[in-house]
Design an enzyme around this catalytic site. Sequence first.
Site, PDB file in Angstrom:
ATOM      1  CG  ASP A 136      33.401  43.924  38.964  1.00  0.00           C
ATOM      2  OD1 ASP A 136      32.702  43.048  39.505  1.00  0.00           O
ATOM      3  OD2 ASP A 136      34.566  44.191  39.321  1.00  0.00           O
ATOM      4  CG  HIS A 165      37.793  44.162  46.438  1.00  0.00           C
ATOM      5  ND1 HIS A 165      36.614  44.598  46.982  1.00  0.00           N
ATOM      6  CD2 HIS A 165      37.454  43.401  45.376  1.00  0.00           C
ATOM      7  CE1 HIS A 165      35.603  44.118  46.270  1.00  0.00           C
ATOM      8  NE2 HIS A 165      36.082  43.383  45.292  1.00  0.00           N
ATOM      9  N   GLY A 166      42.227  43.763  46.200  1.00  0.00           N
ATOM     10  CA  GLY A 166      43.621  44.203  46.200  1.00  0.00           C
ATOM     11  C   GLY A 166      44.524  43.076  46.661  1.00  0.00           C
TER      12      GLY A 166
HETATM   13 ZN   LIG Z   1      35.114  42.893  43.490  1.00  0.00          ZN
END
Ligand SMILES: [Zn+2]
Length: 280
Positions: free
Chosen positions: A81, A180-181
Amino acid sequence: MLSLGVASLRRAHAAGRAIGAFATYDLEQVQAVTKAAEITGAPVMLLAGSSQFRHADIRLLATAALVAAEEAEGEVGVHLDHSRDLAELRRCVEFGYTSVMYDGSHEPYEDNVAHTAEAVRIAHGHGAWVEGELCGLAGDEDVSTDVAPTGAMMTSPEQAADFVDRTGVDALAVSVGNVHGFSSSARLDLDRLDAVRKAVPVPLVLHGASGLPANDLDGAIRTGVAKINVNAELRRAYLEAVADVLPAALPGSELARVLRAGREAVRDHVVTAIRGFGWS
Ligand SMILES: [Zn+2]
């Protein structure tokens, strides 16, 4: 079995489902994800790297993920990733990763095209497929705060078509309001997602699905997202389970009890996520 080709993403999309890709930082999470795959019978992807490699040794974590995938009954892919390093990407496909992501979203567009095309050349030479990304997301891969999605670049259908055509990527990560998050305010622009899907011939990938309303997630899967990355909510489930069991485990130094609690919480969370992605 260690196997997850891009055809599996196409099949999932055709069936109105998405394949879950789950971040793993350690042995507990690797085992939790493969156990969840066994329980649900769904194909899954283990995300091992690149931010996890800042925590765990690359070869050790990669080996754990690859062995767990080989020993699993169903279809399990091992995916690199967010790699920004072609040497790291080459190492992972040499290990036997089924797919990799080259993330050139921070680079000028032409550099991203050139580096992603090189990643495709390297990975295809080892039988692995490649995910590319055009626009970086707000937020952090490893630390969750309440992220505001404003200001992030959105994927343009025209540029996405040019990017896929010139790089030869097999899948494309999109920026359509996701972060993200965790974010309490993130909402997906499903019209834009639909326009991107119509503009490119490859499956789409959604990062930063943690905290999205269920409607947005269902809409994204219906519209054409065939792979969904999950990280922040697994870290939270793991840490909450460890915090719960720690007071009872501390007097006897019961490390295995703490690790098992973390593993089981992640497993249960992954099972729920997989079912939410259409696998019942
Ligand atoms: Zn990502």
